[in-house]
Design a protein around this motif. Structure first.
Motif, PDB file in Angstrom:
ATOM      1  N   LYS A  16     -20.086 -55.730   3.353  1.00  0.00           N
ATOM      2  CA  LYS A  16     -19.432 -54.580   2.740  1.00  0.00           C
ATOM      3  C   LYS A  16     -20.230 -53.312   3.050  1.00  0.00           C
ATOM      4  CE  LYS A  16     -17.722 -55.432  -1.514  1.00  0.00           C
ATOM      5  NZ  LYS A  16     -17.768 -55.930  -2.914  1.00  0.00           N
ATOM      6  N   ILE A  17     -21.362 -53.467   3.746  1.00  0.00           N
ATOM      7  CA  ILE A  17     -22.187 -52.343   4.191  1.00  0.00           C
ATOM      8  C   ILE A  17     -21.761 -52.063   5.633  1.00  0.00           C
ATOM      9  CG2 ILE A  17     -24.529 -51.467   4.492  1.00  0.00           C
ATOM     10  CD1 ILE A  17     -23.892 -52.247   1.585  1.00  0.00           C
ATOM     11  N   LEU A  18     -20.850 -51.122   5.789  1.00  0.00           N
ATOM     12  CA  LEU A  18     -20.173 -50.914   7.061  1.00  0.00           C
ATOM     13  C   LEU A  18     -20.667 -49.685   7.820  1.00  0.00           C
ATOM     14  CD1 LEU A  18     -16.561 -51.512   5.703  1.00  0.00           C
ATOM     15  CD2 LEU A  18     -18.082 -53.194   6.767  1.00  0.00           C
ATOM     16  N   LYS A  19     -20.391 -49.691   9.121  1.00  0.00           N
ATOM     17  CA  LYS A  19     -20.696 -48.521   9.951  1.00  0.00           C
ATOM     18  C   LYS A  19     -19.793 -47.359   9.578  1.00  0.00           C
ATOM     19  CE  LYS A  19     -22.524 -50.975  13.887  1.00  0.00           C
ATOM     20  NZ  LYS A  19     -22.545 -51.145  15.323  1.00  0.00           N
ATOM     21  N   GLN A  20     -18.540 -47.679   9.231  1.00  0.00           N
ATOM     22  CA  GLN A  20     -17.582 -46.648   8.870  1.00  0.00           C
ATOM     23  C   GLN A  20     -16.665 -47.185   7.774  1.00  0.00           C
ATOM     24  OE1 GLN A  20     -15.360 -45.178  12.189  1.00  0.00           O
ATOM     25  NE2 GLN A  20     -14.344 -43.604  10.994  1.00  0.00           N
ATOM     26  N   CYS A  21     -16.424 -46.389   6.764  1.00  0.00           N
ATOM     27  CA  CYS A  21     -15.567 -46.795   5.655  1.00  0.00           C
ATOM     28  C   CYS A  21     -14.124 -46.920   6.124  1.00  0.00           C
ATOM     29  CB  CYS A  21     -15.668 -45.787   4.516  1.00  0.00           C
ATOM     30  SG  CYS A  21     -14.744 -46.318   3.053  1.00  0.00           S
ATOM     31  N   SER A  22     -13.462 -47.998   5.706  1.00  0.00           N
ATOM     32  CA  SER A  22     -12.068 -48.217   6.091  1.00  0.00           C
ATOM     33  C   SER A  22     -11.106 -47.877   4.952  1.00  0.00           C
ATOM     34  CB  SER A  22     -11.872 -49.674   6.519  1.00  0.00           C
ATOM     35  OG  SER A  22     -12.239 -50.540   5.461  1.00  0.00           O
ATOM     36  N   LEU A  23     -11.639 -47.448   3.822  1.00  0.00           N
ATOM     37  CA  LEU A  23     -10.820 -47.083   2.663  1.00  0.00           C
ATOM     38  C   LEU A  23     -10.725 -45.566   2.552  1.00  0.00           C
ATOM     39  CD1 LEU A  23     -12.407 -49.612   0.144  1.00  0.00           C
ATOM     40  CD2 LEU A  23     -10.230 -49.842   1.328  1.00  0.00           C
ATOM     41  N   PRO A  24      -9.748 -45.068   1.795  1.00  0.00           N
ATOM     42  CA  PRO A  24      -9.677 -43.609   1.596  1.00  0.00           C
ATOM     43  C   PRO A  24     -10.947 -43.097   0.919  1.00  0.00           C
ATOM     44  CG  PRO A  24      -7.675 -44.699   0.819  1.00  0.00           C
ATOM     45  CD  PRO A  24      -8.659 -45.779   1.135  1.00  0.00           C
ATOM     46  N   LEU A  25     -11.460 -41.975   1.401  1.00  0.00           N
ATOM     47  CA  LEU A  25     -12.689 -41.409   0.867  1.00  0.00           C
ATOM     48  C   LEU A  25     -12.406 -40.433  -0.266  1.00  0.00           C
ATOM     49  CD1 LEU A  25     -14.582 -40.672   4.204  1.00  0.00           C
ATOM     50  CD2 LEU A  25     -14.900 -42.604   2.662  1.00  0.00           C
ATOM     51  N   THR A  26     -13.195 -40.535  -1.324  1.00  0.00           N
ATOM     52  CA  THR A  26     -13.106 -39.572  -2.423  1.00  0.00           C
ATOM     53  C   THR A  26     -14.235 -38.557  -2.332  1.00  0.00           C
ATOM     54  OG1 THR A  26     -14.334 -41.061  -3.857  1.00  0.00           O
ATOM     55  CG2 THR A  26     -11.939 -41.186  -3.954  1.00  0.00           C
ATOM     56  N   GLY A  27     -15.231 -38.862  -1.529  1.00  0.00           N
ATOM     57  CA  GLY A  27     -16.353 -37.962  -1.290  1.00  0.00           C
ATOM     58  C   GLY A  27     -16.953 -38.301   0.062  1.00  0.00           C
ATOM     59  N   VAL A  28     -17.384 -37.291   0.794  1.00  0.00           N
ATOM     60  CA  VAL A  28     -17.938 -37.524   2.125  1.00  0.00           C
ATOM     61  C   VAL A  28     -19.437 -37.259   2.092  1.00  0.00           C
ATOM     62  CG1 VAL A  28     -17.862 -36.804   4.539  1.00  0.00           C
ATOM     63  CG2 VAL A  28     -15.756 -36.902   3.211  1.00  0.00           C
TER      64      VAL A  28
END
Length: 81
Positions: A16-28
């Protein structure tokens, strides 16, 4: 100073520690620290820096369950619980 507490991998053992988030972001780029059942990491320049590991957990196990770039700290230590 956002701290995320989560499991390191899903129930199938996939990171679950990913290179890039695959879910919608609420904060960048707002998360600074991540605590999982395996490790304590800080995000520095887009990479996870492994600072502590859980008792009985090896660095190799953490590396296998981490998709994202992982930097092993020279001062890596075991978590005190």
């Amino acid at each position: 100073n956002i701290i995320v507490a989560m499991t390191h991998a899903n129930k199938h053992g996939v990171s679950k520690i990913l290179k890039q988030c695959s879910l919608p972001l609420t904060g960048v780029q707002c998360v600074k620290k991540v605590v999982t059942d395996l490790a304590y990491m800080e995000l520095i320049n887009g990479k996870f820096h492994l600072l502590e590991h859980a008792p009985g957990v090896t660095v190799e196990e953490i590396q296998q369950k981490t998709e994202a770039d992982l930097v092993i700290s020279d001062s890596l230590k075991e978590m005190s619980l």
